[in-house]
Design an enzyme around this catalytic site. Structure first.
Site, PDB file in Angstrom:
ATOM      1  N   GLN A  30       0.261  -9.809  -6.275  1.00  0.00           N
ATOM      2  CA  GLN A  30      -0.351 -11.146  -6.364  1.00  0.00           C
ATOM      3  C   GLN A  30       0.336 -12.022  -7.405  1.00  0.00           C
ATOM      4  OE1 GLN A  30      -2.760 -12.289  -4.366  1.00  0.00           O
ATOM      5  NE2 GLN A  30      -3.387 -10.397  -3.352  1.00  0.00           N
TER       6      GLN A  30
ATOM      7  N   CYS B  69      -9.782  -6.445   1.765  1.00  0.00           N
ATOM      8  CA  CYS B  69     -10.042  -5.032   2.026  1.00  0.00           C
ATOM      9  C   CYS B  69     -11.517  -4.698   1.872  1.00  0.00           C
ATOM     10  CB  CYS B  69      -9.267  -4.146   1.077  1.00  0.00           C
ATOM     11  SG  CYS B  69      -7.520  -4.425   1.166  1.00  0.00           S
TER      12      CYS B  69
ATOM     13  N   SER C 188       4.704  -7.061  -1.666  1.00  0.00           N
ATOM     14  CA  SER C 188       4.514  -7.158  -0.224  1.00  0.00           C
ATOM     15  C   SER C 188       4.885  -8.557   0.252  1.00  0.00           C
ATOM     16  CB  SER C 188       3.034  -6.884   0.070  1.00  0.00           C
ATOM     17  OG  SER C 188       2.812  -6.825   1.435  1.00  0.00           O
ATOM     18  N   ALA C 189       5.737  -8.653   1.292  1.00  0.00           N
ATOM     19  CA  ALA C 189       6.278  -9.953   1.712  1.00  0.00           C
ATOM     20  C   ALA C 189       5.213 -10.913   2.247  1.00  0.00           C
ATOM     21  CB  ALA C 189       7.346  -9.731   2.775  1.00  0.00           C
ATOM     22  N   HIS C 190       4.160 -10.376   2.878  1.00  0.00           N
ATOM     23  CA  HIS C 190       3.219 -11.292   3.542  1.00  0.00           C
ATOM     24  C   HIS C 190       2.329 -12.065   2.569  1.00  0.00           C
ATOM     25  CE1 HIS C 190      -0.714  -9.031   3.466  1.00  0.00           C
ATOM     26  NE2 HIS C 190       0.085  -7.999   3.251  1.00  0.00           N
TER      27      HIS C 190
ATOM     28  N   THR D 134       0.852  -1.196   0.000  1.00  0.00           N
ATOM     29  CA  THR D 134       0.000   0.000   0.000  1.00  0.00           C
ATOM     30  C   THR D 134       0.887   1.245   0.000  1.00  0.00           C
ATOM     31  OG1 THR D 134      -1.817  -1.119   1.115  1.00  0.00           O
ATOM     32  CG2 THR D 134      -1.728   1.287   1.346  1.00  0.00           C
TER      33      THR D 134
ATOM     34  N   THR E 172      13.475   4.391  10.214  1.00  0.00           N
ATOM     35  CA  THR E 172      14.451   3.343  10.541  1.00  0.00           C
ATOM     36  C   THR E 172      14.100   2.052   9.811  1.00  0.00           C
ATOM     37  OG1 THR E 172      14.840   4.338  12.690  1.00  0.00           O
ATOM     38  CG2 THR E 172      15.403   2.001  12.481  1.00  0.00           C
TER      39      THR E 172
HETATM   40  C1  LIG Z   1      -2.976  -6.356  -5.587  1.00  0.00           C
HETATM   41  C2  LIG Z   1      -2.672  -5.828  -4.216  1.00  0.00           C
HETATM   42  N1  LIG Z   1      -2.039  -4.659  -4.091  1.00  0.00           N
HETATM   43  C3  LIG Z   1      -1.756  -4.131  -2.899  1.00  0.00           C
HETATM   44  C4  LIG Z   1      -2.101  -4.783  -1.736  1.00  0.00           C
HETATM   45  C5  LIG Z   1      -1.760  -4.150  -0.427  1.00  0.00           C
HETATM   46  O1  LIG Z   1      -0.708  -4.842   0.184  1.00  0.00           O
HETATM   47  P1  LIG Z   1      -0.289  -4.559   1.707  1.00  0.00           P
HETATM   48  O2  LIG Z   1      -1.097  -5.474   2.524  1.00  0.00           O
HETATM   49  O3  LIG Z   1       1.167  -4.895   1.760  1.00  0.00           O
HETATM   50  O4  LIG Z   1      -0.539  -3.146   1.962  1.00  0.00           O
HETATM   51  C6  LIG Z   1      -2.768  -6.004  -1.805  1.00  0.00           C
HETATM   52  C7  LIG Z   1      -3.210  -6.687  -0.581  1.00  0.00           C
HETATM   53  O5  LIG Z   1      -4.286  -7.223  -0.506  1.00  0.00           O
HETATM   54  C8  LIG Z   1      -3.058  -6.549  -3.082  1.00  0.00           C
HETATM   55  O6  LIG Z   1      -3.684  -7.705  -3.199  1.00  0.00           O
END
Ligand SMILES: Cc1ncc(COP(=O)(O)O)c(C=O)c1O
Length: 395
Positions: A179, A325, A199-201, A71, A237
């Site tokens: 994704q 979301c 995004s790592a998670h 994000t 940091t």
């Molecule tokens: C396509 C996409 N972009 C951005 C994000 C946002 O990622 P983060 O959770 O790291 O903010 C997501 C998370 O659902 C996503 O699926």
């Protein structure tokens, strides 16, 4: 039995990733920006991680900017690039209508500031075609943003071709590849990506760490200012344990990619074949062929997705009605609306997103549970299941 089928929302941390992070959570805690020996040793670890990540993704090391999430990366790229490079001739942004809210909302903020904003429409299969970009792009466009893989329906866009078209008009190309890891092989330089975010998670790494790729040489305005870390692009940091975890998770994801893709495709296809055989009137939302093998988004027709989700939750199964979301704001999915789902079907969908820890036993349990759930919910639904839609798959 507990079955987690919401891996597009987030994934379980790989224990090997945790092992790699652990020393940086306990003993190696110095600040990599500090000048003392401890700090400098950790600076080397930080730069090693940056190198590894760049190499896996075919990107330039200096372009990797670590952030706290995708994000944040999307906001930095979209707003930071537009704000730093706007001219009276170049003040237009094009984004696909299927983007994650992190891109859509950032672009909307720019529109509030006077940028011209236009949307690239998806076709009925959930894909942004190059002809759509060719139709909308002109010399006023500064930035185009199209995701590699959609988070709700898993469909894949040809970002290499879209980047090529973008460059012909002197504009720059960003792709949210959150994704796409590890489903697509990312070679940023070869693919012509000026920017990307991840995004790592989402690939069994830790939460709270992501990255923005900003091709070296491109001007960007930092959106978080302070101590000047990350080449003045992103102050704060460094989250070194997170960054080490991101690099390790990415290494594992690509090292084990081929066996993972094979396994997850086998399970996903088995899930769809079995559900389609056992339950009448199902449809796959979006193109089944051009989609990542972990995603299955199904329209059930005549019953509420929320009701299915809750019933499955009581049986220990975690799925989602759309993206995570949108799950809390009960609005129907703009993605499904954009690909042409009828209004009466917009709230009748479930996203199954598989991951590397799912087993055949779990899928069998899910099929059985879903069969019961749908039969029960349909038995008191006033709407009849349309017989015509039986076994039809949208291609
Ligand atoms: C396509 C996409 N972009 C951005 C994000 C946002 O990622 P983060 O959770 O790291 O903010 C997501 C998370 O659902 C996503 O699926």
């Amino acid at each position: 039995m507990k079955v987690y089928l919401d891996n597009s929302a987030t994934t379980k941390l790989d224990s090997r990733v945790f092992a790699a992070m652990k020393p940086y959570l306990l003993d190696k805690y110095a600040n990599p920006s500090s000048i003392h020996l401890e700090g400098q040793a950790l600076y080397l670890a930080l730069e090693k991680a940056r190198n590894e990540v760049a190499e896996i993704l075919g990107a330039q090391t200096r372009g990797i900017i670590f952030t706290a999430s995708a994000t944040e990366a999307n906001n930095l790229i979209i707003k930071g690039f537009a704000r730093a490079n706007r001219t009276s001739q170049k003040n237009k942004i094009l984004v696909s209508e299927l983007e994650h809210p992190a891109v859509l909302e950032a672009a909307r903020e720019l529109a509030d500031e006077g940028f011209e904003l236009d949307y690239l429409k998806a076709n009925k299969r959930g894909i942004i075609e190059s002809s759509e970009l060719e139709k909308k792009i002109d010399d006023k466009v500064l930035l185009v943003s199209v995701m590699a893989v959609n988070n709700e329906i898993g469909t894949i866009n040809d970002i290499t071709t879209l980047a090529k078209i973008t460059h012909k008009f002197g504009a720059y190309f960003h792709s949210d590849i959150v994704q796409a890891i590890p489903y697509l092989k990312i070679e940023a330089e070869k693919m012509g990506l000026d920017f990307f975010s991840l995004s790592a998670h989402k690939f069994n790494g830790p939460k709270g760490v992501g990255l923005a790729y900003i091709k070296p040489g491109l001007k960007i305005k930092a959106q978080i200012v302070g101590g000047g870390q990350e080449e003045n692009h992103r102050a704060g940091t460094h989250n070194l344990p997170g960054i080490i975890g991101l690099a390790e998770a990415l290494k594992i994801a690509y090292k084990e990619r081929s066996s993972y893709l094979k396994n997850v495709r086998t399970l996903r296809d088995y899930l769809w074949r079995s559900l389609n055989k056992e339950i009448k009137g199902l449809k796959v939302n979006g193109c089944l062929k051009s989609r990542v093998p972990a995603n299955l988004n199904i329209m059930f027709g005549s019953i509420e997705g929320e009701a299915i989700l809750m019933d499955l939750a009581y049986k220990g199964i975690s799925v989602s009605t759309g993206s995570a979301c949108s799950a809390s704001n009960l609005k129907s999915s703009y993605v499904l609306r954009a690909i042409g789902l009828e209004a009466y079907n917009l709230n009748s969908n479930i996203r199954f997103s598989l991951g590397k820890y799912n087993t055949k036993k779990e899928i069998d349990y899910t099929i059985k549970a879903l069969k019961e759930t749908v039969a029960r919910l349909r038995s008191f639904s006033p709407v009849k299941t349309p017989a015509k839609s039986k076994s039809k798959t949208k291609k």
